[in-house]
Design an enzyme around this catalytic site. Structure first.
Site, PDB file in Angstrom:
ATOM      1  CG  HIS A   1      -2.099  -0.974   1.012  1.00 47.75           C
ATOM      2  ND1 HIS A   1      -3.347  -0.767   1.560  1.00 47.75           N
ATOM      3  CD2 HIS A   1      -2.192  -2.145   0.334  1.00 47.75           C
ATOM      4  CE1 HIS A   1      -4.149  -1.767   1.225  1.00 47.75           C
ATOM      5  NE2 HIS A   1      -3.453  -2.623   0.490  1.00 47.75           N
TER       6      HIS A   1
ATOM      7  CG  HIS B   1      -4.762 -11.590  -2.288  1.00 49.66           C
ATOM      8  ND1 HIS B   1      -5.855 -11.288  -3.078  1.00 49.66           N
ATOM      9  CD2 HIS B   1      -4.458 -10.446  -1.618  1.00 49.66           C
ATOM     10  CE1 HIS B   1      -6.195 -10.012  -2.892  1.00 49.66           C
ATOM     11  NE2 HIS B   1      -5.358  -9.484  -2.020  1.00 49.66           N
TER      12      HIS B   1
END
Length: 723
Positions: free
Chosen positions: A99, A267
Site C-alpha cells: 500500500h 494474496h
C-alpha cells in the site's frame, strides 16, 4: 472610559482557529485564488535534519545484513498488543509495503513509496490502510535502533521484502535511496469526492461516461489503493471488477501478467480481517483522540485483536498455508467452485463449495480449528476473465515461473517511482537493467566544451530555436517519479519527436544541425542540445549588456529506441506548457493552474517559476512563434522587460477571448501587446506580483539574469543524479 478585560477566566486568550486551522485561511476566504502552496513544500523549516544531512552518506554506514536479520526476527516476534496472525507478521508487513508503493500512478508520477508518505494524512487514515499504523509501530524499535541510517520510506519496503523472504520467496532485489518527507504532500490530487469510499454515482465522482476514470487517478474510490475487493461499488461481479483492474493496474504501470502476478502473489500469504462488527472501531489516526497517540481504528468495545480483528471487513485467508510462499492460491482457485457469502462484518466474499478439510487454513490462534479460505472479487476475476485466466493457468502449471514473474513485478511495484538506477543504493541492487527504469548510457565528459559552443554559435540557429529545443528536452522531467528530462535526448525518438508541444517540424530542423555537431565531436546529442540552450542564454544575456557563463555539466548519454518503452513515455507528453505559452486545447483547469503543476513537477519554487517565465518570454521561445506575453521590443535580449511592462500602470488589460487579452495604452487606446492568463497572473496574483516587482526594479536587472541562469541550470540538470 470603561475598559474591557483582555480575557476573562475560563476563556482562551489566543486567537481561535486563525493560526491553527484552515477555517479562516486565505484559501477558505478566496477559494478561486491561485494557491502556490504546492511550490512551497519540504523545505528546511519542516525538516528536522540539518542542512548538511546526507541520507546517502548515512546509508554507507548501515549494516544491511544486520538490519535484514532484525527484520526477519521481527516477523515472528509476536506482541500482545497486536498479535501476529499464526505468529507471523509477514502478511501485515507485505500489505504495508504494497500500500505504500501501490498509491503510485503513471499519469503524473505522484504517489508511491519514495517519500514515506504513508506516515501522514491522508494516507495514514485511508480506509484501505486501516491497521497499517500497527505495522509501522511494530517497526519503530528497528527504526529507532538504526536511526538516520535507514529512512522510513526504505524501511517499509524492505520490511515487505524481508517478509516475503522469510516465507520462502526469492526476491528480485532491493535498492535503498528513498528519502523521507516530513509533512503531507500538497500537490497530489487524490480525487474530488468529499466522502470516503464514495460510489461512482456520488457527487464529484471520479467517473464519467460509461465508466471513464478521471486522469491521473488510478484507484477506483477515494480511500482505496486499487480496486474494491467486494466488487464495483461493492457489488460483486468479477468480470466488471476485471475491467476496473485493467484500468487501475495500467495506471500503475502494470500489464496483464504483472497484474495477475501481483494480485495472486499479494494474496498467497496473510489474510483479510473481518471477524467482528466494524461499528466498534474507533476513529482513524488523524481523527483519534490524543491519548491514542496516533493509532487509529482501536476497538474499545470488544476484543478487536487476533482472530477478532476487523480491517477490510472481509474475513479469511486465501491459501492453506498463509505464512508460506507456495502455489496454494492457484491450487485453491482452480480446484473449487466458489460462491458468494457474507463475512461476519457483513462484507461480500467468495468461499469454496465442498472444500476438503485439509485444504482449509487453520485459525490464527488455535491450530485445531480450521476455516474456509476466501477470495475477493478481484481474485475471482483472475479465474473468470478470459485473458487473466490464461495467465493464471500458466502460473498454476508453472510455480517457478509464477515466483519469478511475481518477484520481478514486486520489484517494479516497489521501485517504479525511484527513477533511474543512478538513484539506487545498496548491495542487493539487481545487475540487470530493466526498460521501465528508462536506461540511459553514460556519456563522454572529456571534451572541449568551448569548441563545441563555438561550432553551435556558427551554426545559424537562432536564440529562440536553441533555447526552446533545450527547454522541450528538459521539461519532461518529473520530480514525482524522477522520469523524463534532458539526459538520454529522447526528444529525438518516438514518441517525443512527434509531440505537438515539441513543434515537430522545427524540432527536426534544429536536431539535424545539432546531431551533426554531436557527431563531429563524438559527444552525445543530449549534451549538445543542452549546450546549445546555454549558448542561447549566454548570447541573450550579452545582448542585454550582461556577460555571464551558464554552468554546464557534461556526461549525458543518448538513449536508443530499444532502451525506450514508447508506450510508457506517452504519459509524459505535455498537454500544456505555460513556460512556452502553449496548451493543446482548452481545459476545465485554468492555464495558470497547469503552469503551477508543471513547475511543481520540475521541482521549481515560485520565484524560480517567475523568473523563468519572464526570461523565456523575451527570448522568443513561445510555441508557434506567438507574441502573447512578449512584452518587449527587443526579442532575443535577456532583459527584465516582461516584468517592467507587466507592472507599468500606463497600460490596461482587456479580455479578448477565453485565454487572450490585449494590453492597451491608457492614453491612446492603442493595443501594445497581447497576453494569456499565464502572463497576466504574474501581475494579478498578489504573491506572484511581489516577485514580478522585484525583477522589474531598476537595480535588479543583473539579479534577474543571474536568477534566470540559476533556474535554467536547475531544470537542465534536474535528471542528473550522477552529479
Amino acid at each position: 472610559m470603561e475598559h474591557k478585560p483582555t480575557h476573562t477566566s475560563g476563556q482562551c486568550p489566543v486567537m481561535h482557529g486563525g493560526a491553527t486551522s484552515s477555517n479562516s485561511s486565505n484559501v477558505a476566504w478566496w477559494p478561486k485564488a491561485l494557491n502556490l502552496d504546492i511550490l512551497h513544500q519540504h523545505d528546511r523549516k519542516s525538516n528536522p535534519m540539518g542542512a548538511d544531512f546526507s541520507y546517502r552518506e548515512e546509508l554507507k554506514k548501515l549494516d544491511v545484513e544486520a538490519l535484514k536479520r532484525d527484520l526477519k526476527t521481527l516477523m515472528t516476534d509476536s506482541q500482545d498488543w497486536w498479535p501476529a496472525d499464526w505468529g507471523h507478521y509477514g502478511g501485515l508487513m507485505i500489505r504495508m509495503a504494497w500500500h505504500s508503493a501501490g498509491s503510485y500512478r503513471v499519469g503524473d508520477g505522484r504517489g508511491g513509496a519514495d517519500t514515506g508518505n504513508q506516515r501522514f494524512a491522508p494516507l495514514n487514515s485511508w480506509p484501505d490502510n486501516a491497521n497499517l499504523d500497527k505495522a509501522r509501530r511494530l517497526l519503530w524499535p528497528i527504526k529507532q535502533k538504526y536511526g538516520n541510517k535507514i529512512s522510513w520510506a526504505d524501511l517499509m519496503i524492505l520490511a515487505g521484502n524481508m517478509a516475503y523472504e522469510s516465507m520462502g520467496l526469492k526476491t528480485f532485489g532491493f535498492a535503498f535511496g528513498r528519502e523521507d518527507i516530513w509533512h503531507p504532500e500538497k500537490d497530489i490530487y487524490w480525487g474530488a469526492e468529499q466522502e470516503w469510499l464514495a460510489p461512482s454515482g456520488a457527487e464529484n465522482s471520479r467517473y464519467s461516461g460509461e465508466r471513464d476514470l478521471e486522469n491521473p487517478l488510478a484507484a477506483v474510490m477515494m480511500g482505496l489503493i486499487y480496486v474494491n475487493p467486494e466488487g464495483v461499488d461493492g457489488n460483486p461481479d468479477p468480470l466488471k471488477t476485471a475491467k476496473d483492474m485493467r484500468v487501475t493496474f495500467a495506471r500503475m504501470g502494470m500489464n496483464d501478467e504483472e497484474t495477475v502476478a501481483l494480485t495472486a502473489g499479494g494474496h498467497t500469504v496473510g489474510k483479510a480481517h473481518g471477524n467482528g462488527n466494524a461499528a466498534n472501531l474507533g476513529a482513524d489516526p488523524e481523527s483519534a483522540d490524543l491519548e491514542e497517540q496516533g493509532l487509529g481504528w482501536n476497538n474499545h468495545k470488544s476484543r478487536g485483536i487476533g482472530r477478532d480483528t476487523v480491517t477490510s471487513g472481509i474475513e479469511g485467508a486465501w491459501t492453506t498455508n498463509p505464512t508460506q510462499w507456495d502455489n496454494g492460491f492457484f491450487h485453491l482457485l482452480f480446484s473449487y467452485d466458489w460462491w458468494l457469502q457474507k463475512s461476519p462484518a457483513g462484507a461480500w466474499q467468495w468461499e469454496p463449495v465442498n472444500i476438503k478439510e485439509e485444504d482449509k487454513p487453520v485459525d490464527v490462534e488455535d491450530p485445531t480449528i480450521r476455516h474456509n479460505p476466501i477470495m475477493t472479487d478481484a481474485d475471482m476475476a483472475l479465474k473468470l476473465d478470459p485473458e487473466y485466466r490464461k495467465i493464471s493457468e500458466r502460473f498454476h502449471k508453472d510455480p517457478a515461473y509464477f515466483s519469478e514473474t511475481f518477484a520481478r513485478a514486486w520489484f517494479k511495484l516497489t521501485h517504479r517511482d525511484m527513477g533511474p538506477k543512478a538513484r539506487y543504493f545498496g548491495p542487493d541492487v539487481p545487475a540487470e537493467t530493466l526498460i521501465w527504469q528508462d536506461p540511459v548510457p553514460t556519456g563522454r565528459k572529456d571534451y572541449d566544451v568551448d569548441a563545441v559552443k563555438a561550432k553551435i554559435i556558427a551554426s545559424g540557429l537562432s536564440i529562440g530555436e536553441m533555447v526552446s529545443t533545450a527547454w522541450d528536452s528538459a521539461r519532461t522531467f518529473r520530480n514525482s517519479d524522477k522520469r523524463g528530462g534532458a539526459n538520454g535526448a529522447r526528444i529525438r525518438l518516438a514518441p517525443q519527436k512527434d509531440w505537438l508541444g515539441n513543434e515537430p517540424e522545427k524540432l527536426a530542423k534544429v536536431l539535424n544541425v545539432l546531431e551533426a555537431i554531436a557527431s563531429e565531436f563524438n559527444i552525445s546529442v543530449a549534451d549538445t542540445i543542452v549546450l546549445a540552450g546555454n549558448v542561447g542564454v549566454e548570447q541573450a544575456a550579452k545582448a542585454a549588456g550582461i556577460a555571464i557563463t551558464v554552468p554546464f555539466a557534461a556526461g549525458r548519454g543518448d538513449a536508443t529506441i530499444e532502451q525506450t518503452d514508447v508506450e510508457s513515455f506517452d504519459v509524459l507528453e505535455p498537454i500544456a506548457d505555460g513556460f512556452r505559452n502553449w496548451q493543446k486545447q482548452h481545459y476545465a483547469v485554468n492555464p495558470e493552474e497547469l503552469l503551477l503543476d508543471r513547475a511543481q513537477l520540475l521541482g521549481l519554487s515560485a520565484p524560480e517559476m517567475t523568473v523563468l517565465i519572464g526570461g523565456l518570454r523575451v527570448l522568443g521561445t513561445n510555441h508557434g512563434g506567438t507574441k502573447h506575453g512578449v512584452f518587449t521590443d527587443n526579442v532575443g535580449a535577456l532583459s527584465n522587460d516582461f516584468f517592467v511592462n507587466l507592472t507599468d500602470m500606463r497600460y490596461t488589460w482587456k479580455p479578448t477571448g477565453r485565454n487572450s487579452y490585449d494590453i492597451v495604452e491608457r492614453n491612446s487606446g492603442n493595443v501594445k501587446w497581447t497576453a494569456t492568463r499565464v502572463d497576466l497572473v504574474f501581475g494579478s496574483n498578489s504573491i506572484l506580483r511581489a516577485y514580478a516587482e522585484v525583477y522589474a526594479q531598476d537595480d535588479n536587472k543583473e539579479k534577474f539574469v543571474k536568477d534566470f541562469v540559476a533556474a535554467w541550470t536547475k531544470v537542465m540538470n534536474a535528471d542528473r543524479f550522477d552529479i
